[in-house]
Design an enzyme around this catalytic site. Structure first.
Site, PDB file in Angstrom:
ATOM      1  N   HIS A 172       0.841  -1.206   0.000  1.00 20.12           N
ATOM      2  CA  HIS A 172       0.000   0.000   0.000  1.00 20.12           C
ATOM      3  C   HIS A 172       0.865   1.239   0.000  1.00 20.12           C
ATOM      4  CE1 HIS A 172       0.619  -1.457   4.104  1.00 20.12           C
ATOM      5  NE2 HIS A 172       0.649  -0.181   4.491  1.00 20.12           N
ATOM      6  N   HIS A 174       0.894   5.167   1.092  1.00 23.17           N
ATOM      7  CA  HIS A 174       0.222   6.183   1.899  1.00 23.17           C
ATOM      8  C   HIS A 174       0.327   7.501   1.112  1.00 23.17           C
ATOM      9  CE1 HIS A 174       0.362   3.961   5.884  1.00 23.17           C
ATOM     10  NE2 HIS A 174       1.331   3.326   5.247  1.00 23.17           N
TER      11      HIS A 174
HETATM   12  P1  5GP Z   1       1.529   0.333   7.411  1.00 22.94           P
HETATM   13  O1  5GP Z   1       1.785   0.548   8.856  1.00 22.94           O
HETATM   14  O2  5GP Z   1       1.479  -1.147   7.075  1.00 22.94           O
HETATM   15  O3  5GP Z   1       2.442   1.097   6.503  1.00 22.94           O
HETATM   16  O4  5GP Z   1       0.104   0.944   7.125  1.00 22.94           O
HETATM   17  C1  5GP Z   1      -1.099   0.281   7.373  1.00 22.94           C
HETATM   18  C2  5GP Z   1      -2.144   1.339   7.476  1.00 22.94           C
HETATM   19  O5  5GP Z   1      -3.422   0.727   7.404  1.00 22.94           O
HETATM   20  C3  5GP Z   1      -2.100   2.110   8.786  1.00 22.94           C
HETATM   21  O6  5GP Z   1      -1.858   3.481   8.521  1.00 22.94           O
HETATM   22  C4  5GP Z   1      -3.461   1.854   9.397  1.00 22.94           C
HETATM   23  O7  5GP Z   1      -3.982   2.978  10.065  1.00 22.94           O
HETATM   24  C5  5GP Z   1      -4.301   1.475   8.195  1.00 22.94           C
HETATM   25  N1  5GP Z   1      -5.417   0.619   8.535  1.00 22.94           N
HETATM   26  C6  5GP Z   1      -5.355  -0.476   9.303  1.00 22.94           C
HETATM   27  N2  5GP Z   1      -6.558  -1.056   9.406  1.00 22.94           N
HETATM   28  C7  5GP Z   1      -7.410  -0.315   8.689  1.00 22.94           C
HETATM   29  C8  5GP Z   1      -8.800  -0.433   8.424  1.00 22.94           C
HETATM   30  O8  5GP Z   1      -9.496  -1.328   8.868  1.00 22.94           O
HETATM   31  N3  5GP Z   1      -9.338   0.523   7.623  1.00 22.94           N
HETATM   32  C9  5GP Z   1      -8.589   1.539   7.112  1.00 22.94           C
HETATM   33  N4  5GP Z   1      -9.221   2.423   6.342  1.00 22.94           N
HETATM   34  N5  5GP Z   1      -7.271   1.668   7.349  1.00 22.94           N
HETATM   35  C10 5GP Z   1      -6.681   0.750   8.125  1.00 22.94           C
END
Ligand code: 5GP
Length: 186
Positions: A172, A174
């Site tokens: 993903h 951001h």
């Molecule tokens: P990472 O930490 O893997 O780079 O980012 C994962 C992102 O997914 C985090 O910013 C977290 O807030 C987001 N996230 C996790 N669970 C959910 C969810 O159920 N719905 C949404 N919209 N975002 C989520």
């Protein structure tokens, strides 16, 4: 006497086979700090202590998520793609979905994901055959920025692996904006 500090939330990867597979699993650590200790610290030290605790938990959660990274287990994003759980969708096409982050770190914080993971649990797993979808994701990030009115200044971040605090093993991007970004990032 101990003071229990309300937790930060952080998503964990989840296993499809567990009862928790069908909910958004949040790590809700609770910080137990002696109120005596706390009140003897100057307020800046207290803030730093909370920050350090939250950071440590984020890192621990990321390490735990990484342990499952190559299991092939679905993540919460599969359920978002299937619209089994709601999300605020900003952009969607055949290959890409963009939706608002549940825990926004900026006024605009949108996640851009491939609908078909195809082995892309993280950017570090990319192969030559992924070139097209990687380009589509970046282009979708630009469309999101345009739609959100932040084309003049936005940041695209990919956290790769536990050292970068990746918590969901479905690639993903951001897309962050709507405020002044700082450099270097944390
Ligand atoms: P990472 O930490 O893997 O780079 O980012 C994962 C992102 O997914 C985090 O910013 C977290 O807030 C987001 N996230 C996790 N669970 C959910 C969810 O159920 N719905 C949404 N919209 N975002 C989520």
């Amino acid at each position: 006497m101990a003071a229990s500090i309300p937790p930060f939330s952080l998503l964990r990867n989840y296993a499809a086979t567990t009862a928790r597979a069908f909910v958004t699993v949040k790590v809700k650590p609770s910080y137990t700090i002696s109120s005596t200790t706390l009140h003897h610290l100057p307020s800046r030290s207290r803030r730093l202590q909370f920050y350090a605790s939250a950071t440590n938990n984020e890192e621990a959660a990321a390490r735990a998520a990484a342990a499952n990274a190559d299991s092939g287990a679905p993540t919460i994003f599969d359920r978002i793609i299937a619209k089994e759980i709601p999300s605020s969708i900003v952009y969607e096409d055949e290959k890409v979905l963009a939706f608002r982050d549940i825990d926004p770190q900026a006024p605009v914080h949108v996640l851009v994901i491939p609908k078909f993971r195809d082995g892309l649990t993280q950017l570090g797993k990319a192969e030559a055959r992924h070139g097209e979808i990687l380009g589509q994701l970046l282009y979708a990030a630009k469309i999101v920025a345009e739609k959100e009115g932040i084309l003049d200044g936005f940041r695209v971040v990919i956290n790769n692996g536990s050292d970068a605090c990746q918590s969901v093993y479905h690639l993903h991007l951001h897309v962050l904006g709507g405020r002044q970004m700082k450099w270097p990032p944390g």
